[in-house]
Motif scaffolding. Structure first.
Motif, PDB file in Angstrom:
ATOM      1  N   SER A   1       0.692  -1.271  -0.080  1.00  0.00           N
ATOM      2  CA  SER A   1       0.093  -0.013  -0.063  1.00  0.00           C
ATOM      3  C   SER A   1       0.782   1.168  -0.143  1.00  0.00           C
ATOM      4  O   SER A   1       2.075   1.337   0.563  1.00  0.00           O
ATOM      5  N   GLU A   2       0.272   2.547  -0.443  1.00  0.00           N
ATOM      6  CA  GLU A   2       1.168   3.706  -0.501  1.00  0.00           C
ATOM      7  C   GLU A   2       1.438   3.941   0.961  1.00  0.00           C
ATOM      8  O   GLU A   2       2.823   4.273   1.400  1.00  0.00           O
ATOM      9  N   SER A   3       0.559   3.741   1.883  1.00  0.00           N
ATOM     10  CA  SER A   3       0.923   4.140   3.483  1.00  0.00           C
ATOM     11  C   SER A   3       1.997   3.151   3.971  1.00  0.00           C
ATOM     12  O   SER A   3       2.941   3.729   4.727  1.00  0.00           O
ATOM     13  N   SER A   4       2.231   2.004   3.632  1.00  0.00           N
ATOM     14  CA  SER A   4       3.263   1.177   4.035  1.00  0.00           C
ATOM     15  C   SER A   4       4.311   1.596   3.353  1.00  0.00           C
ATOM     16  O   SER A   4       5.653   1.431   4.272  1.00  0.00           O
TER      17      SER A   4
ATOM     18  N   ARG B   1      -7.016  -2.823  -4.299  1.00  0.00           N
ATOM     19  CA  ARG B   1      -6.048  -3.844  -3.466  1.00  0.00           C
ATOM     20  C   ARG B   1      -4.708  -3.267  -3.210  1.00  0.00           C
ATOM     21  O   ARG B   1      -4.077  -3.864  -2.338  1.00  0.00           O
ATOM     22  N   GLY B   2      -4.231  -2.355  -3.990  1.00  0.00           N
ATOM     23  CA  GLY B   2      -3.045  -1.724  -3.848  1.00  0.00           C
ATOM     24  C   GLY B   2      -2.042  -1.913  -5.006  1.00  0.00           C
ATOM     25  O   GLY B   2      -2.528  -1.995  -6.026  1.00  0.00           O
TER      26      GLY B   2
END
Length: 219
Positions: free
Chosen positions: A28-31, A62-63
């Motif tokens: 994910s972007e945040s991860s 989904r990412g």
């Protein structure tokens, strides 16, 4: 000086080519922001570029998925890369400026002197980008980025004997680069084809090895 987006792109590309971000992984972007200490805007710009180069797939809902790394896909890439890369070398022989040839000569020396996989990978990427730039064809750069990037990742992640294979690959790349520096189109094309033949041979060897161990070639 590189922009934040360019720095983010280079960092992500290194992690993909090194296998730290493995084929099939969902992120994910945040991860990625948390893990790599990147800003959201430069990260998104880098991800869009990697998506265009087919190093990742952005899957709605989904990412971000790291692209597969199968033998079959590699052989398909090399089939297309063969004529396009030969064209790139030919155009570079004709169109490279004096400044571009000087830069290419410096990069060729760096590639020649690289003894470890990390520096070799960086030098290889730089020389490949320099050839495409020296060809002065915008459409060529769009075509070559995924073909070279994904092929390079396949080679790096399947090295059984890093020093031996690096030496073999290096010699092929150096012959092509040195031909461009001489503006010898015929020699550059022949060296490009020989490089492609080597990469196909390498890929077929990986296929045989996987078959011997009962592995799925689509992985």
């Amino acid at each position: 000086m590189a922009t934040k987006a360019e720095e983010a792109y280079e960092l992500l590309l290194d992690l993909i080519e090194e296998g730290v971000l493995a084929p099939g992984d969902f992120l994910s972007e945040s991860s990625l922001i948390e893990r790599l200490d990147l800003g959201r805007t430069p990260l998104r710009e880098a991800l869009q570029r990697l998506n265009l180069e087919r190093m990742i797939d952005i899957v709605p809902g989904r990412g971000i998925q790291i692209a597969p790394n199968s033998v079959d896909a590699q052989l398909q890439r090399l089939e297309l890369r063969r004529p396009i890369e030969a064209l790139a070398y030919s155009l570079a022989c004709k169109r490279a400026t004096v400044v571009e040839l000087e830069e290419l000569a410096q990069l060729t020396r760096v590639l020649s002197e690289a003894e470890q996989i990390g520096p070799y990978r960086s030098a290889l990427r730089a020389t490949q980008n320099a050839i495409v730039e020296a060809a002065h064809n915008d459409y060529l750069s769009v075509s070559m980025a995924p073909l070279q990037g994904l092929s390079r990742r396949f080679w790096l992640t399947h090295l059984a004997d890093g020093s031996s294979e690096m030496h073999r690959g290096k010699q092929h790349h150096l012959r092509a680069l040195e031909a461009v520096l001489r503006r010898d189109m015929q020699a550059a094309q022949q060296a490009s084809w020989a490089l492609n033949d080597y990469l196909v041979e390498f890929s077929v060897d990986v296929l045989r090895e996987r078959a011997m161990h009962g592995a799925d070639i689509a992985e």
